[in-house]
Design a protein around this motif. Structure first.
Motif, mmCIF file in Angstrom:
data_model
loop_
_atom_site.group_PDB
_atom_site.id
_atom_site.type_symbol
_atom_site.label_atom_id
_atom_site.label_comp_id
_atom_site.label_asym_id
_atom_site.label_seq_id
_atom_site.Cartn_x
_atom_site.Cartn_y
_atom_site.Cartn_z
ATOM 1 N N LEU A 71 -31.211 0.270 -14.431
ATOM 2 C CA LEU A 71 -29.791 0.577 -14.265
ATOM 3 C C LEU A 71 -29.102 -0.406 -13.320
ATOM 4 C CD1 LEU A 71 -30.110 4.471 -13.939
ATOM 5 C CD2 LEU A 71 -29.700 3.122 -16.001
ATOM 6 N N THR A 72 -29.734 -1.555 -13.071
ATOM 7 C CA THR A 72 -29.125 -2.555 -12.190
ATOM 8 C C THR A 72 -27.891 -3.149 -12.859
ATOM 9 O OG1 THR A 72 -30.630 -4.214 -13.123
ATOM 10 C CG2 THR A 72 -31.300 -3.132 -11.086
ATOM 11 N N ASN A 73 -27.009 -3.704 -12.037
ATOM 12 C CA ASN A 73 -25.726 -4.140 -12.567
ATOM 13 C C ASN A 73 -25.150 -5.231 -11.667
ATOM 14 O OD1 ASN A 73 -23.715 -3.467 -14.676
ATOM 15 N ND2 ASN A 73 -22.387 -3.063 -12.924
ATOM 16 N N GLY A 74 -24.426 -6.188 -12.282
ATOM 17 C CA GLY A 74 -23.732 -7.182 -11.470
ATOM 18 C C GLY A 74 -23.793 -8.581 -12.038
ATOM 19 N N ILE A 75 -22.712 -9.353 -11.820
ATOM 20 C CA ILE A 75 -22.603 -10.744 -12.259
ATOM 21 C C ILE A 75 -22.273 -11.604 -11.043
ATOM 22 C CG2 ILE A 75 -21.357 -12.399 -13.712
ATOM 23 C CD1 ILE A 75 -20.609 -10.054 -15.552
ATOM 24 N N GLU A 91 -27.627 -9.291 -13.505
ATOM 25 C CA GLU A 91 -28.713 -8.332 -13.330
ATOM 26 C C GLU A 91 -29.152 -7.762 -14.679
ATOM 27 O OE1 GLU A 91 -30.336 -7.799 -10.373
ATOM 28 O OE2 GLU A 91 -29.046 -9.485 -9.796
ATOM 29 N N ALA A 92 -30.433 -7.422 -14.769
ATOM 30 C CA ALA A 92 -31.041 -7.058 -16.057
ATOM 31 C C ALA A 92 -30.414 -5.828 -16.685
ATOM 32 C CB ALA A 92 -32.541 -6.843 -15.874
ATOM 33 N N GLY A 93 -29.934 -4.879 -15.881
ATOM 34 C CA GLY A 93 -29.390 -3.649 -16.452
ATOM 35 C C GLY A 93 -27.941 -3.737 -16.859
ATOM 36 N N HIS A 94 -27.314 -4.889 -16.651
ATOM 37 C CA HIS A 94 -25.899 -5.064 -16.994
ATOM 38 C C HIS A 94 -25.725 -4.992 -18.508
ATOM 39 C CE1 HIS A 94 -22.003 -6.449 -15.254
ATOM 40 N NE2 HIS A 94 -21.755 -6.756 -16.517
#
Length: 378
Positions: A71-75, A91-94
């Protein structure tokens, strides 16, 4: 560690199959993800990671192991060493399509033809996602990943991932194990700075799909809009009100065959060369030149052929399903197997096997599934 009450996988996958796993961990940060994976690997229990759930076909029995939800997120935007380009570390969950929307909004080109593909960014390099002639291998610089064998985090260049047609060293192909067992933590792409200005589009497949002439100039936003429209018309953009989108997208891979085998197929079967012919440069020192130049070796590229065309021309039309079955082909696209309402994995697998058999009988080719299969056999 953020262990949660396990949810049925039918609620977390786009094919809507699968019971609740024995254990579920939600990882919202990179550190949580690394810690969760190391813990699971140390235990020795069965496991898999879950992003958007759009490339999974899960069996009916509850999974006897741990599911780690990414559930990771971010650019993060960074300068590129090459002028006119930008690096994005994601991030992989994005959400993948959210990344494409971000790139298009900022006038960055290279992934716009992959608009509308469901799933997360971390899953994209695993099967080298692509659409309309654009693939992630064309823009991927590197990934951060954690290796199962060591538990260590490493930055791995794209060249070491074995990226090919819908494959990589990380992919769990049906009937085999990955060459490298690891989980991606983040992905770094290098995109072209267009400023949103119109430009000619390279690639015959993309131009044909969008009805463009070689010298037509369009913006990345125009491409995204038209790709999304095309995908919606095929039921390939997730929509809770459209039962044709309750699928794993293209269930079977477009087959890559030799040029010789491709010639045995009907001329009407759509096909594309997998790689262009390479121009060989031969340099002969003048002092050793004797007037003879050896013939230049040539190679005939493999050919990608349309699995959807093969399915339809084996006698299985859009919307096909067995009597009383809740699994069926999409009414819009013959390459998508859909859950028409609480279908079991067994029903979907029965349909998939029947399609494989019909295509093999008619054309001598066994179609391979594109999703990762967990607890189910074809």
């Amino acid at each position: 560690m953020p262990e949660v009450v396990p949810l049925p996988l039918a609620e977390l996958t786009t094919l809507r199959t699968g019971g609740a796993p024995e254990r579920m961990i939600d990882a919202a940060t990179r550190d949580e993800l690394v810690d969760a994976l190391r813990d699971v690997w140390q235990s020795g229990d069965p496991w898999f990671v879950l992003g958007g759930g759009s490339n999974l076909f899960v069996g009916d029995e509850p999974f006897d192991g741990t599911v780690v939800r990414i559930l990771t997120n971010g650019i993060e935007r960074m300068p590129s060493p090459r002028p006119g380009r930008t690096l994005l570390r994601v991030e992989a969950g994005h959400d993948w399509d959210a990344l494409v929307a971000y790139a298009v909004e900022h006038g960055l080109a290279g992934i716009e033809a992959m608009s509308g593909i469901p799933g997360t960014v971390g899953a994209a390099p695993v099967q080298n996602i692509g659409a309309y002639g654009q693939e992630i291998v064309q823009t991927l610089v590197e990934v951060d990943l954690v290796d199962e064998s060591t538990g260590e985090v490493a930055t791995v260049p794209a060249a070491e991932l074995g990226l090919g047609f819908r494959t990589s060293v990380l992919k769990h192909h049906y009937g085999s194990v990955p060459e490298r067992r690891a989980v991606i933590l983040s992905v770094t792409l290098e995109l072209l700075e267009t400023g949103g200005e119109p430009r000619p589009i390279g690639g015959d497949q993309l131009r044909a799909a969008l009805g463009l002439a070689p010298d037509d100039a369009v913006t990345v936003a125009w491409i995204r809009e038209h790709v999304l429209s095309t995908r919606r018309s095929k039921g390939m953009v997730l929509d809770p009100d459209d039962p044709d989108t309750a699928s794993a997208g293209s269930f079977f891979q477009n087959a890559v065959v030799s040029a010789a085998f491709a010639r045995t197929l009907p001329d009407a079967c759509p096909r594309w060369p997998v790689a262009p012919d390479v121009d060989h440069l031969l340099v002969i020192p003048l002092e050793s030149f004797d007037g003879y130049v050896a013939p230049t070796p040539t190679s005939v590229p493999d050919v990608k052929v349309s699995a959807a065309w093969l399915i339809e021309h084996s006698g299985l039309r859009k919307g096909f399903r067995f009597p009383r079955s809740r699994a069926g082909l999409s009414t819009k696209h013959a390459l998508a197997l859909t859950n028409r309402g609480s279908a079991t994995a067994a029903e979907l697998a029965e349909l998939a096997r029947y399609i494989q058999g019909r295509v093999q009988s008619e054309f001598g080719l066994i179609l391979q599934p594109e999703p990762v299969l967990v607890g189910v056999e074809l």
